[in-house]
Each structure stands twice: as C-alpha cells, then as structure tokens.
Design a protein around this motif. Structure first.
Motif, PDB file in Angstrom:
ATOM      1  N   TRP A  99       0.809  -1.209   0.000  1.00  0.00           N
ATOM      2  CA  TRP A  99       0.000   0.000   0.000  1.00  0.00           C
ATOM      3  C   TRP A  99       0.846   1.265   0.000  1.00  0.00           C
ATOM      4  N   LYS A 100       2.011   1.217   0.597  1.00  0.00           N
ATOM      5  CA  LYS A 100       2.889   2.388   0.605  1.00  0.00           C
ATOM      6  C   LYS A 100       3.405   2.697  -0.806  1.00  0.00           C
ATOM      7  N   VAL A 101       3.701   1.655  -1.576  1.00  0.00           N
ATOM      8  CA  VAL A 101       4.129   1.838  -2.966  1.00  0.00           C
ATOM      9  C   VAL A 101       3.008   2.515  -3.762  1.00  0.00           C
ATOM     10  N   ILE A 102       1.792   2.024  -3.576  1.00  0.00           N
ATOM     11  CA  ILE A 102       0.636   2.600  -4.266  1.00  0.00           C
ATOM     12  C   ILE A 102       0.415   4.037  -3.810  1.00  0.00           C
ATOM     13  N   GLN A 103       0.546   4.265  -2.513  1.00  0.00           N
ATOM     14  CA  GLN A 103       0.341   5.613  -1.972  1.00  0.00           C
ATOM     15  C   GLN A 103       1.335   6.617  -2.559  1.00  0.00           C
ATOM     16  N   GLU A 104       2.589   6.201  -2.735  1.00  0.00           N
ATOM     17  CA  GLU A 104       3.606   7.095  -3.297  1.00  0.00           C
ATOM     18  C   GLU A 104       3.223   7.558  -4.701  1.00  0.00           C
ATOM     19  N   GLU A 105       2.728   6.629  -5.524  1.00  0.00           N
ATOM     20  CA  GLU A 105       2.314   7.019  -6.880  1.00  0.00           C
ATOM     21  C   GLU A 105       1.063   7.894  -6.832  1.00  0.00           C
ATOM     22  N   LEU A 106       0.158   7.575  -5.924  1.00  0.00           N
ATOM     23  CA  LEU A 106      -1.037   8.382  -5.767  1.00  0.00           C
ATOM     24  C   LEU A 106      -0.686   9.831  -5.428  1.00  0.00           C
ATOM     25  N   ILE A 107       0.249  10.025  -4.523  1.00  0.00           N
ATOM     26  CA  ILE A 107       0.626  11.377  -4.105  1.00  0.00           C
ATOM     27  C   ILE A 107       1.131  12.188  -5.301  1.00  0.00           C
ATOM     28  N   GLU A 108       1.866  11.544  -6.210  1.00  0.00           N
ATOM     29  CA  GLU A 108       2.305  12.230  -7.430  1.00  0.00           C
ATOM     30  C   GLU A 108       1.106  12.611  -8.293  1.00  0.00           C
ATOM     31  N   ASP A 128     -12.702  -4.741 -17.352  1.00  0.00           N
ATOM     32  CA  ASP A 128     -11.642  -5.513 -18.006  1.00  0.00           C
ATOM     33  C   ASP A 128     -10.918  -4.759 -19.115  1.00  0.00           C
ATOM     34  N   ASN A 129     -11.137  -3.474 -19.247  1.00  0.00           N
ATOM     35  CA  ASN A 129     -10.422  -2.657 -20.236  1.00  0.00           C
ATOM     36  C   ASN A 129      -9.444  -1.744 -19.513  1.00  0.00           C
ATOM     37  N   TRP A 130      -8.164  -1.847 -19.842  1.00  0.00           N
ATOM     38  CA  TRP A 130      -7.148  -1.028 -19.210  1.00  0.00           C
ATOM     39  C   TRP A 130      -7.111   0.359 -19.832  1.00  0.00           C
ATOM     40  N   GLN A 131      -6.945   1.368 -18.994  1.00  0.00           N
ATOM     41  CA  GLN A 131      -6.813   2.751 -19.434  1.00  0.00           C
ATOM     42  C   GLN A 131      -5.320   3.055 -19.521  1.00  0.00           C
ATOM     43  N   ASP A 132      -4.735   2.800 -20.684  1.00  0.00           N
ATOM     44  CA  ASP A 132      -3.278   2.787 -20.814  1.00  0.00           C
ATOM     45  C   ASP A 132      -2.628   4.122 -20.468  1.00  0.00           C
ATOM     46  N   GLU A 133      -3.249   5.228 -20.876  1.00  0.00           N
ATOM     47  CA  GLU A 133      -2.660   6.537 -20.602  1.00  0.00           C
ATOM     48  C   GLU A 133      -2.539   6.781 -19.102  1.00  0.00           C
ATOM     49  N   ASN A 134      -3.558   6.410 -18.362  1.00  0.00           N
ATOM     50  CA  ASN A 134      -3.511   6.579 -16.913  1.00  0.00           C
ATOM     51  C   ASN A 134      -2.550   5.583 -16.273  1.00  0.00           C
ATOM     52  N   CYS A 135      -2.567   4.363 -16.754  1.00  0.00           N
ATOM     53  CA  CYS A 135      -1.685   3.330 -16.190  1.00  0.00           C
ATOM     54  C   CYS A 135      -0.221   3.747 -16.277  1.00  0.00           C
ATOM     55  N   ALA A 136       0.126   4.435 -17.355  1.00  0.00           N
ATOM     56  CA  ALA A 136       1.507   4.869 -17.533  1.00  0.00           C
ATOM     57  C   ALA A 136       1.923   5.885 -16.481  1.00  0.00           C
ATOM     58  N   LYS A 137       0.963   6.558 -15.879  1.00  0.00           N
ATOM     59  CA  LYS A 137       1.259   7.554 -14.858  1.00  0.00           C
ATOM     60  C   LYS A 137       1.436   6.938 -13.476  1.00  0.00           C
ATOM     61  N   ALA A 138       1.063   5.680 -13.315  1.00  0.00           N
ATOM     62  CA  ALA A 138       1.236   4.973 -12.041  1.00  0.00           C
ATOM     63  C   ALA A 138       1.630   3.523 -12.350  1.00  0.00           C
ATOM     64  N   PRO A 139       2.831   3.312 -12.890  1.00  0.00           N
ATOM     65  CA  PRO A 139       3.200   1.987 -13.402  1.00  0.00           C
ATOM     66  C   PRO A 139       3.338   0.910 -12.327  1.00  0.00           C
ATOM     67  N   LYS A 140       3.790   1.265 -11.145  1.00  0.00           N
ATOM     68  CA  LYS A 140       3.957   0.251 -10.091  1.00  0.00           C
ATOM     69  C   LYS A 140       2.596  -0.246  -9.610  1.00  0.00           C
ATOM     70  N   THR A 141       1.660   0.671  -9.470  1.00  0.00           N
ATOM     71  CA  THR A 141       0.301   0.273  -9.084  1.00  0.00           C
ATOM     72  C   THR A 141      -0.308  -0.605 -10.163  1.00  0.00           C
ATOM     73  N   THR A 142      -0.114  -0.221 -11.418  1.00  0.00           N
ATOM     74  CA  THR A 142      -0.637  -1.005 -12.532  1.00  0.00           C
ATOM     75  C   THR A 142      -0.060  -2.413 -12.530  1.00  0.00           C
ATOM     76  N   GLU A 143       1.236  -2.529 -12.286  1.00  0.00           N
ATOM     77  CA  GLU A 143       1.883  -3.847 -12.260  1.00  0.00           C
ATOM     78  C   GLU A 143       1.275  -4.735 -11.182  1.00  0.00           C
ATOM     79  N   LEU A 144       0.985  -4.159 -10.022  1.00  0.00           N
ATOM     80  CA  LEU A 144       0.357  -4.928  -8.948  1.00  0.00           C
ATOM     81  C   LEU A 144      -1.046  -5.374  -9.353  1.00  0.00           C
ATOM     82  N   LEU A 145      -1.821  -4.460  -9.913  1.00  0.00           N
ATOM     83  CA  LEU A 145      -3.192  -4.781 -10.310  1.00  0.00           C
ATOM     84  C   LEU A 145      -3.224  -5.881 -11.365  1.00  0.00           C
ATOM     85  N   LYS A 146      -2.275  -5.856 -12.286  1.00  0.00           N
ATOM     86  CA  LYS A 146      -2.269  -6.834 -13.369  1.00  0.00           C
ATOM     87  C   LYS A 146      -1.906  -8.237 -12.893  1.00  0.00           C
TER      88      LYS A 146
END
Length: 223
Positions: free
Chosen positions: A18-27, A65-83
């Motif tokens: 959650w801390k990894v996700i939080q760091e990307e969220l703060i950005e 089930d459809n990924w929003q690629d533009e947004n995912c690129a802005k939070a790649p670590k969170t995206t990797e966890l979700l995938k």
C-alpha cells in the motif's frame, strides 16, 4: 462487510504494497484538478456524484476488463500490482473532496464484490461508509470488501481529501455453473458504446509530471 481472506485472498498483494501505491497516488494528486469527476467519466453516475458542491474524482486504471493505458503509464507500479490479480474487473483511485457525501444507492450487479484499500485518509473528523446498515471507517493501509448491491452511502465529514484504491473483483462464491455466465456478461459490457465513452472520458488529458516541471520552471512574481 464480507471476509477478505475467504472471498478475495489476493488482497494481501495490494495491502502489503500500500505504501508503494500511496507514493504514486501522491504524485497523481499534485494535479488533482485535472482528474475528472465521476459523473464526467460516466454520466449515468450524476445522481450520486454531483448532488453537492464537493468533488468525487476518479483516476481510472481499468473499467470492465479494459485497461486505461494513458492513466496506467502515470502509475506503473500500481498497474503492475493490479495486473497480477486477473479477478479485478475495475480499478481506480477514488478521490473524495472535503465534506463530500455520496447519497444512498445500490449497486446493480451481483457478480462482483467491491474492495477498498485506504491510501489517504483524513486525520481529523469522520470519514466512513455505511453498507447494508454496517458502518466502516477507512484507515490508512487497511482494506475492506463488501457487496455493493446492498444499500450504501458515504460521508467525508472532514476538511481533508480521502482516497482509496477502489476495485471490483469477480465473486468466487457463485455456483460453478454461473461463473462462465458472469464473465460472459462482463464481456458484453466490454463491447458497449457506453464503456467506450467512459474510457475516453476517464483519460487524464495532461502529462502530470510534465505539467509539474513546467510549473516549477515558471518564474514566480516578486513580492
């Protein structure tokens, strides 16, 4: 509320990070006003999203089930966890502004459970959801799973912003005969015109990091 361990054991991957996700969220939140409000993403949500002057913004990673690629690129670590969790059908940062109230309503589809992971929770005042008559107060790094087809409502009775990682996950407790049907119904949603509109509206239209750099380079007025 329902058992995380029984119905969504994969939650541990998200909670442990959650801390990894939080760091990307703060950005992402550094340019919060560029993130669309929920009813701007999906107009059918206007009743629950736009009933007061406080904002409910959504930073969408995945919708039906459809990924929003533009947004995912802005939070790649969170995206990797979700995938790593294929059972997740929808995922977003759900951002409630100060004094936001989401009025009572019911989810319309019984095939998923809803998951919240606390990422930025107000320190002063009450911030909670009531689902099926049961109250849950969010906490940083803590998570909860519930059936949103029960009547539920949300209150942020604070002067701070509240953010959770919001996911819908396929239910694993449906009779085996209904599991393929459940995924088939979601397959129909993937092809809907409404979903295409949602995905288009969900995209954050600016490069958050680039805008931040430009702001930092802009000369400040002398006082």
């Amino acid at each position: 509320m329902v058992s995380l361990e029984k119905y969504f054991p994969e939650h541990k991957l998200l909670k442990d990070n959650w801390k990894v996700i939080q760091e990307e969220l703060i950005e992402v939140l550094k340019n919060e006003n560029n993130i669309p409000k929920f009813h701007e993403v999906d107009k059918i949500q206007r009743f629950i999203s736009d009933k007061d002057n406080a904002a409910w913004r959504v930073f969408m990673f995945k919708a039906y089930d459809n990924w929003q690629d533009e947004n995912c690129a802005k939070a790649p670590k969170t995206t990797e966890l979700l995938k790593q969790i294929p059972g997740i059908t929808t995922a977003m940062f759900s951002i409630l502004g100060p004094q936001k109230h989401i009025p009572p309503h019911n989810g319309f589809y019984k095939g998923v459970y809803r998951y919240h992971l606390g990422l930025v929770i107000p320190k002063e005042g009450e911030c909670y959801i009531v689902n099926g008559g049961e109250r849950y107060d969010w906490k940083d790094g803590e998570d909860v799973l519930f059936d949103d087809t029960y009547r539920h409502a949300v209150w942020n009775r604070t002067e701070e912003t509240r953010v959770v990682l919001f996911c819908d996950v396929f239910r694993n407790d449906l009779p085996a005969i209904f599991q393929p049907m459940n995924k088939w119904v979601y397959g129909l949603r993937e092809k809907s015109k409404r979903l295409k509109s949602v995905l288009k509206n969900a995209e954050v239209q600016v490069d958050l990091r680039e805008e931040e750099r430009q702001t930092a380079q802009t000369p400040q007025p002398q006082v």
